[in-house]
Design an enzyme around this catalytic site. Sequence first.
Site, short mmCIF file in Angstrom:
data_model
loop_
_atom_site.label_atom_id
_atom_site.label_comp_id
_atom_site.label_asym_id
_atom_site.label_seq_id
_atom_site.Cartn_x
_atom_site.Cartn_y
_atom_site.Cartn_z
N THR A 355 5.63 27.67 32.81
CA THR A 355 4.67 28.15 33.81
C THR A 355 5.18 27.91 35.22
OG1 THR A 355 2.85 27.66 32.29
CG2 THR A 355 2.30 27.97 34.62
N GLN A 385 0.47 32.89 30.83
CA GLN A 385 0.71 32.26 32.13
C GLN A 385 1.81 33.00 32.88
OE1 GLN A 385 0.58 30.68 29.19
NE2 GLN A 385 -0.35 28.66 29.35
N GLN A 407 -3.34 35.98 34.25
CA GLN A 407 -3.56 34.56 34.01
C GLN A 407 -2.68 33.74 34.95
OE1 GLN A 407 -3.36 33.37 29.90
NE2 GLN A 407 -3.33 31.19 30.37
N ASP A 408 -3.30 32.77 35.62
CA ASP A 408 -2.58 31.84 36.49
C ASP A 408 -1.93 32.51 37.70
OD1 ASP A 408 -3.30 30.14 34.50
OD2 ASP A 408 -1.28 29.54 33.92
N ASP A 429 -8.18 31.49 34.36
CA ASP A 429 -7.75 30.36 35.20
C ASP A 429 -6.88 30.82 36.36
OD1 ASP A 429 -8.89 28.97 33.05
OD2 ASP A 429 -6.96 28.62 32.09
N ARG A 497 -13.38 26.14 34.65
CA ARG A 497 -13.43 25.23 33.50
C ARG A 497 -12.50 24.06 33.79
NH1 ARG A 497 -9.87 27.48 28.52
NH2 ARG A 497 -8.14 28.44 29.65
N TRP A 499 -9.66 21.77 33.52
CA TRP A 499 -8.33 21.62 32.94
C TRP A 499 -8.01 20.14 32.71
CZ3 TRP A 499 -3.25 22.74 36.05
CH2 TRP A 499 -2.15 22.63 35.19
#
Length: 593
Positions: A355, A385, A407-408, A429, A497, A499
């Site tokens: 990531t 990611q 994502q990310d 996220d 949320r 992590w």
Amino acid sequence: MSGKVRIAGLASVNTFTVRLVITVVVAVSLQISSGQLPFGHLGGFGGGVHTNGALHGNLPSFSTASHAATIFCGTCAYKDACIGSIGSMVNNPNANPKDFFQAAIQSSISQVSTVLNVSGSIAASSSGSKKMFMEDCQELLGFAVDELHACFSTVGGTDLNVFRNKQAELLNWLSAVVSYQHTCLDGIFDSQLKTEIMSNGLSAANQLASNALAIVSTIGGKEGGFGFKFTKNSHGESTVGTGSRRLKEVYQSNGEPSWLSGEDRKLLGGNNGNGNLTPNKVVAKDGSGDFKTIGEALSSYPKNHQGRYTIYVKAGIYNEYLTVTKEQVNVFIYGDGPRKTIITGRKNFNEGVSTFRTATFSAIGKGFVAKSIGFQNTAGPEGHQAVALRVQSDMSAFYNCRIDGYQDSLYVQTHRQFYHNCVISGTVDFIFGDAAAVIQNSLIIVRKPGKNQKNAVTAQGRVDQYESTGIVIQNCRIVPEQKLISERLTTPTYLGRPWKEYSRTVIMESTIEDLIQPAGWMEWDGDFALNTLYYAEYANRGPGAATNQRVKWKGYKVITNRNEAMQFTAGQFLQGNLWLGNTGAPFFLGLKH
């Protein structure tokens, strides 16, 4: 998120140790404004520590270094690790807090260096993902060692009275250290390898970092700092001064605090980076500038450059993977607009890239500013990611920028970061990390996720209750993209949320559209972190802002006190009054309404 590699993990070892020692020195020499500090619990600050972090009273003198060490480590969760870091000083009757401080720093440097060597050896004899993850850890350990040495030189010769004004800096650095260490661990999927790294110093480093944060936070309290003075009693024993003294920030005629270091003055000096200046270098794909690529322009950064280094990037799509290095401080990059000047890439975790390494653009050097530029990762939902922009630059600012991914998308990794008038888009996220980040007056666009995926706007990664980090979204709009509109009520979308265990996110003064589920927030894994996180909402509006059906977690709250909300404004949360004016970005320090 479980696949995110945290590279910075080891760097924290150094920083935290430095802070730990400093904190200890501070603790033993506290000069507090009022009250009595009984020693009772664990021979430390025990009974004198209140929920607001204030300490009260007259610390007794100590006649032995062993007793002093107990005082020094009194507020730590890992007292054995704290005592161990002091080493031979514990049995030295002539040792003073300064000796403890220096011993602890040297111990940390030794610890981190050991892990650095181990990770380097493993990387050299490995291949594939194992090699990549160890190189990630190695890079961060290098940052850690450098930072620890810098802390030693910065604080080692500083009068203890200055520590009070440095509390915010100490917490900033220590929080980064913690984040870096856990990033390293998150990237190791081989349990045997993880055990090896932990047993070779990283476990001890985590404990020391936690101890340092606890000492700095508890001693500093809400007033934010230290005021210490060591004296000797009639028997020549070290004692803590009992007089009252509150150090106030004194500002020079140029608006800088008088205690600001020479290095910080250089960083904050020079051009404002407002885009009206003559750039140092011009980038243009058609050859009309100094360079055709942004990478070449960054490579032209002069050694030991002073002030802003400004790069103008003309309109065009630049398919490059770029890093503003630690040495490249005060870089300002601006373009012709976030839809005209675009930096793009498509590295992603699904194709075997950590990531950390998927980022199209990484900003590390302190004081980075970007204006009117787009950052993209086009891997799509199937890439999992896939970071468009990764930021660990302290006192960094982005305005009139776009950060687009799935994502990310935006990795707010460490330190203090500010975003104003930006567009940030993604799915799962898509704003994540463990920085102290304030996003102001921006458009947060939730995109259509992959099949069976749920959307979460944030996933904040605070792992220690004393970290000064969190994600704040203020005076923004949270809306669905055009492709999601018809499915917005059937595609589960949440504000965030947890992590990590002490995840902290605040949404305030923002417009929340009806795509957000009535519960507002979602679990990470069962009841993990639900009692320890801090999720809050304040003065939001729009159909998705109703809080009557929100989650009933212990860690969630609706803020009703204006003063509590003020803690998360750019002025207080980022100490923005000290540096945002030098970025050229528009901003407001308090609440909008």
